[in-house]
Design a protein around this motif. Structure first.
Motif, PDB file in Angstrom:
ATOM      1  N   HIS A  55       0.838  -1.208   0.000  1.00  0.00           N
ATOM      2  CA  HIS A  55       0.000   0.000   0.000  1.00  0.00           C
ATOM      3  C   HIS A  55       0.870   1.254   0.000  1.00  0.00           C
ATOM      4  CE1 HIS A  55      -3.399   2.600   0.766  1.00  0.00           C
ATOM      5  NE2 HIS A  55      -2.789   3.076   1.861  1.00  0.00           N
ATOM      6  N   ALA A  56       1.934   1.251   0.803  1.00  0.00           N
ATOM      7  CA  ALA A  56       2.830   2.409   0.839  1.00  0.00           C
ATOM      8  C   ALA A  56       3.500   2.613  -0.507  1.00  0.00           C
ATOM      9  CB  ALA A  56       3.877   2.220   1.929  1.00  0.00           C
ATOM     10  N   LEU A  57       3.914   1.502  -1.143  1.00  0.00           N
ATOM     11  CA  LEU A  57       4.552   1.612  -2.457  1.00  0.00           C
ATOM     12  C   LEU A  57       3.579   2.146  -3.485  1.00  0.00           C
ATOM     13  CD1 LEU A  57       6.910   1.167  -4.347  1.00  0.00           C
ATOM     14  CD2 LEU A  57       6.234  -1.236  -4.558  1.00  0.00           C
ATOM     15  N   SER A  58       2.325   1.726  -3.401  1.00  0.00           N
ATOM     16  CA  SER A  58       1.308   2.214  -4.333  1.00  0.00           C
ATOM     17  C   SER A  58       1.112   3.726  -4.189  1.00  0.00           C
ATOM     18  CB  SER A  58      -0.013   1.488  -4.085  1.00  0.00           C
ATOM     19  OG  SER A  58      -1.028   1.988  -4.922  1.00  0.00           O
ATOM     20  N   ARG A  59       1.083   4.199  -2.962  1.00  0.00           N
ATOM     21  CA  ARG A  59       0.933   5.641  -2.728  1.00  0.00           C
ATOM     22  C   ARG A  59       2.130   6.407  -3.285  1.00  0.00           C
ATOM     23  NH1 ARG A  59       0.261   6.726   3.356  1.00  0.00           N
ATOM     24  NH2 ARG A  59       0.214   8.881   2.564  1.00  0.00           N
TER      25      ARG A  59
END
Length: 312
Positions: free
Chosen positions: A36-40
């Motif tokens: 999720h952090a990488l997607s953001r």
């Protein structure tokens, strides 16, 4: 562009590990939280950053270009917010102390010797008193101020170092010194006035905006009970100059005892005994209020210890 720093931490660890699961273990995050952090971060930067390969995540050219810059920035930020206790034995710091010429001559020789022993890599820079002192303390441009001011604003701390008295002196071979230097004889002599008599130089401009309260000057205190003394016939800029003039002329001056102690012991100067015993002036050290393990607080404590050793 505002950016969550936690996303950059995830980016740096992903560069190291090349795997979301291992990155999550290092960061104490689940693999889904890492994803999720990488997607953001991908959305904010407009680049995939990592491409899934057969065995690991492969960084994109943009990620390879960013990585050293982001890593260096994160390391700099970590150093900026981390507290490292001051270690005098390994420090190469330059300390800045504000003191008058009098303060330098009576206190700093012992302090310099103690500093050399406790912190051999450190350096010491002495500045004369002047305007803007409070701001220099606030901004960390000055570590310690040696002065005669005891009442300080709450943002500063004060520690007493020693007390000083002043004495009337003439040269050892002065005709008036024969058979004792009485007040009557003293009142007949030409007098030197010192423009900056107390240890803090007596410069009111030093106090602008600082909240420091100037004590009564030595010249005002010590002239009590000596109303018969003539008006000055010479004004010296400091006590050191006045001492040298007294040694070479038949004039008298009111000088700090520590400054003339060796000349009194050697008979180069003679002290006049007065019936009026004025209060001593207390000399102290001021620092900005901070933690006990800051370099400035350490140096001030070194000054206190050096002063205590002198009294012993």
């Amino acid at each position: 562009m505002a950016l969550d720093l936690n996303l950059l931490r995830v980016f740096v660890v992903l560069m190291d590990e090349g795997n979301a699961t291992r990155a999550g273990e290092r960061l104490n995050l689940s693999p889904s939280a890492v994803s999720h952090a990488l997607s953001r971060l991908r959305d904010r930067l407009g680049d995939p950053l990592f491409i899934r390969g057969s065995a690991s995540l492969r960084p994109t050219p943009r990620a390879l270009e960013m990585a050293p810059l982001v890593r260096r920035a994160m390391e700099d930020l970590e150093r900026a917010v981390s507290f490292t206790p001051f270690d005098p034995a390994t420090s190469g710091r330059e300390f800045v102390v504000v003191a008058s010429a009098y303060g330098c001559s009576v206190l700093l020789p012992k302090v310099a010797a103690a500093l050399r022993e406790a912190s051999p890599g450190s350096k010491l820079r002495i500045r004369a008193p002047g305007p803007g002192l409070a701001e220099a303390l606030d901004q960390g441009m000055v570590d310690v101020v040696v002065c005669a001011y005891e009442e300080v604003p709450p943002r500063f701390t004060y520690d007493a170092l020693f007390e000083e008295t002043a004495v009337w002196v003439v040269r050892g071979k002065h005709p008036a010194a024969k058979q004792g230097l009485s007040i009557g004889k003293l009142s007949m002599l030409s007098r030197i006035a010192v423009s900056a008599l107390d240890p803090w130089n007596g410069e009111d401009s030093t106090l602008d905006g600082s909240g420091l309260k100037r004590p009564v000057g030595w010249s005002e205190v010590y002239m009590q009970g000596l109303e018969t003394m003539p008006a000055p016939s010479l004004w010296a800029p400091d006590v050191h100059t006045a001492r040298e003039i007294v040694l070479e002329t038949d004039m008298t001056a009111l000088l700090p005892r520590r400054l003339v102690a060796s000349a009194l012991r050697a008979g180069q100067l003679v002290e006049a005994k007065t019936a009026y015993i004025p209060p001593a002036v207390r000399i102290g050290a001021i620092t900005a209020k901070a933690g006990a393990n800051t370099p400035a607080q350490w140096l001030k404590q070194l000054m206190v210890s050096s002063s205590e050793a002198e009294r012993d």
